[in-house]
Write a protein that holds these residues in place. Structure first.
Motif, mmCIF file in Angstrom:
data_model
loop_
_atom_site.group_PDB
_atom_site.id
_atom_site.type_symbol
_atom_site.label_atom_id
_atom_site.label_comp_id
_atom_site.label_asym_id
_atom_site.label_seq_id
_atom_site.Cartn_x
_atom_site.Cartn_y
_atom_site.Cartn_z
ATOM 1 N N LEU A 104 -52.073 107.231 -15.983
ATOM 2 C CA LEU A 104 -50.627 107.453 -15.976
ATOM 3 C C LEU A 104 -49.943 106.137 -15.624
ATOM 4 O O LEU A 104 -50.340 105.448 -14.682
ATOM 5 C CB LEU A 104 -50.267 108.529 -14.930
ATOM 6 C CG LEU A 104 -48.840 109.071 -14.987
ATOM 7 C CD1 LEU A 104 -48.609 109.827 -16.300
ATOM 8 C CD2 LEU A 104 -48.582 109.995 -13.800
ATOM 9 N N TYR A 121 -45.073 107.846 -13.565
ATOM 10 C CA TYR A 121 -45.307 108.314 -12.207
ATOM 11 C C TYR A 121 -43.990 108.334 -11.404
ATOM 12 O O TYR A 121 -43.726 109.274 -10.643
ATOM 13 C CB TYR A 121 -46.336 107.407 -11.532
ATOM 14 C CG TYR A 121 -46.683 107.830 -10.130
ATOM 15 C CD1 TYR A 121 -47.390 109.011 -9.884
ATOM 16 C CD2 TYR A 121 -46.293 107.053 -9.033
ATOM 17 C CE1 TYR A 121 -47.694 109.391 -8.594
ATOM 18 C CE2 TYR A 121 -46.609 107.441 -7.738
ATOM 19 C CZ TYR A 121 -47.301 108.614 -7.513
ATOM 20 O OH TYR A 121 -47.613 108.999 -6.233
ATOM 21 N N GLN A 135 -50.571 112.609 -9.423
ATOM 22 C CA GLN A 135 -51.116 111.587 -8.526
ATOM 23 C C GLN A 135 -52.570 111.275 -8.880
ATOM 24 O O GLN A 135 -52.998 110.114 -8.847
ATOM 25 C CB GLN A 135 -51.021 112.094 -7.079
ATOM 26 C CG GLN A 135 -51.522 111.088 -6.045
ATOM 27 C CD GLN A 135 -50.586 109.902 -5.876
ATOM 28 O OE1 GLN A 135 -49.377 110.073 -5.845
ATOM 29 N NE2 GLN A 135 -51.141 108.688 -5.819
ATOM 30 N N TYR A 145 -52.554 109.213 -11.993
ATOM 31 C CA TYR A 145 -52.075 107.864 -11.715
ATOM 32 C C TYR A 145 -53.140 107.037 -11.009
ATOM 33 O O TYR A 145 -53.336 105.856 -11.322
ATOM 34 C CB TYR A 145 -50.810 107.953 -10.852
ATOM 35 C CG TYR A 145 -50.231 106.616 -10.469
ATOM 36 C CD1 TYR A 145 -49.565 105.824 -11.418
ATOM 37 C CD2 TYR A 145 -50.378 106.131 -9.172
ATOM 38 C CE1 TYR A 145 -49.052 104.591 -11.055
ATOM 39 C CE2 TYR A 145 -49.855 104.902 -8.797
ATOM 40 C CZ TYR A 145 -49.195 104.128 -9.756
ATOM 41 O OH TYR A 145 -48.686 102.898 -9.400
ATOM 42 N N ASN A 192 -46.938 103.474 -14.526
ATOM 43 C CA ASN A 192 -46.024 103.427 -13.368
ATOM 44 C C ASN A 192 -44.696 104.096 -13.666
ATOM 45 O O ASN A 192 -44.100 104.790 -12.816
ATOM 46 C CB ASN A 192 -45.787 101.980 -12.936
ATOM 47 C CG ASN A 192 -47.036 101.351 -12.341
ATOM 48 O OD1 ASN A 192 -47.914 102.065 -11.845
ATOM 49 N ND2 ASN A 192 -47.121 100.023 -12.395
#
Length: 382
Positions: free
Chosen positions: A148, A153, A140, A143, A150
């Motif tokens: 990171l 994730y 998280q 991201y 999509n």
């Protein structure tokens, strides 16, 4: 010797003469009562003109019922049969037959040999779930910083969801095994039977105990197809146990034939029956046939010949034999389905002197005259 023979001959002749005289007297008769004189003719006419005194009345309208005696079994209103859901060894027993238990109370424990395995599977799934949650927390941060994509994730999110499902499934399996190994009471009530002891080996579907719920008892009995047509919910019945009479009401009537008995199962609620043990067999009386607003005549007024019923009607001082169709009957009245009307006067007194065309006279209760004949078995048609 010759003299003795002569005396005997004279005596024999005298006997013949006396016998002949008696024959003449008998044949001639007396002037008052013999058949050959006026008095004899009058006596015969008087005998032919004899009149039978009877009671008679018009048919009435009313209800008639037939009570039948049966047997039934007393049951608890709520009965629960508890079975083992998994095989294993009984490790503990906490109750016995006759004990009162509360809902949720532990009855016994069974080592199903599956609890430990299910616990290990649940613990392993929990470890994987924790790892997936920790990994997603680190990802998280990446991201949020834009390091990171999509797609990457979403892969971590799906991995967490999969671990969550695996853990929930493992926990459900564990809870089920715990439930199988710890037997609890589903309702409050009394233990009627408890058939296992510690160290017993039980298999799946073995009956462990029976719990009867608190409250009024219930009666179960079986009836024939002819009877069930005349039964209704709410009908009252009499229950006899230990010489005491109780009241009950029909609560349920099955529309299907019981496979074991070939009869229809009926249930009834019982009142004030705490003294009757569950499982007892009792006698009961209930109305199985009824006729409402039926045409009724005294049962003594009905005669039978070859299985067919008939009555005698009073018509202008003469008995008229009339065939009738008989329905229900009890010790006092019989239901007449056809053959007579409500305006007919039916002879209600039994008499062996009744026959088609017999002279009869109605009995006057206010007079002190002749009493009508009563009693005896009804004769066949003459």
């Amino acid at each position: 010797m010759e003299k003795k023979k002569k005396i005997m001959a004279v005596a024999a002749a005298a006997t013949v003469v006396l016998a002949a005289g008696a024959f003449v007297i008998l044949k001639g008769g007396s002037p008052a009562g013999g058949a050959g004189g006026p008095g004899g003719r009058a006596g015969g006419m008087q005998q032919q003109a004899a009149v039978t005194v009877v009671k008679a009345a018009e048919p009435t309208r009313g209800d008639l019922s037939l009570t039948t005696g049966l047997t039934g079994t007393v049951e608890a209103a709520d009965v629960v049969y508890i079975y083992a859901k998994a095989s294993g060894d009984v490790t503990a027993v906490h109750v016995k037959a006759g004990d009162m238990v509360a809902q949720g109370q532990v009855l016994c424990e069974i080592d199903t040999e599956q609890v430990d395995t299910a616990r290990n599977s649940m613990d392993s799934a929990k470890v994987k779930l924790d790892e997936a949650q920790s990994t997603l927390s680190r990802m998280q941060i990446l991201y949020d910083g834009g390091d990171l994509s999509n797609q990457e994730y979403e892969q971590y999110i799906n991995a967490l969801k999969s671990a969550q499902l695996q853990y929930e499934s493992a926990k459900l399996a564990y809870d089920r095994q715990v439930e199988y190994s710890t037997i609890t009471a589903p309702i409050s009530g009394r233990i009627e039977t408890f058939d296992v002891d510690v160290y017993d080996r039980v298999s799946q579907s073995t009956q462990l105990c029976v719990i009867a719920g608190e409250g009024q008892s219930r009666l179960t009995f079986y009836v024939t197809q002819r009877m069930v047509k005349n039964l209704r919910e709410g009908d009252e019945l009499e229950i006899i146990a230990n010489g005491v009479s109780y009241k009950g009401n029909i609560s349920e009537i099955s529309n299907m034939v019981d496979a074991q008995t070939g009869l229809f199962k009926v249930k009834a609620d019982m009142q004030s029956t705490d003294e009757i043990a569950i499982g007892s067999t009792v006698r009961l009386n209930l109305v199985t046939e009824r006729a409402e607003n039926a045409m009724l005549v005294p049962v003594n007024a009905v005669y039978y010949s070859g299985g067919d019923g008939y009555v005698y009607l009073y018509e202008d001082g003469t008995a008229k034999m009339t065939p009738v169709e008989v329905g229900l009957y009890d010790s006092e009245y019989a239901e007449i389905l056809s053959g007579i009307s409500e305006d007919d006067v039916v002879v209600s007194t039994w008499s062996s002197n009744l026959y088609e065309g017999a002279k009869i006279r109605l009995y006057d209760e206010n007079s002190q005259g002749e009493q009508p004949p009563t009693g005896g078995a009804a004769p066949a048609a003459q």
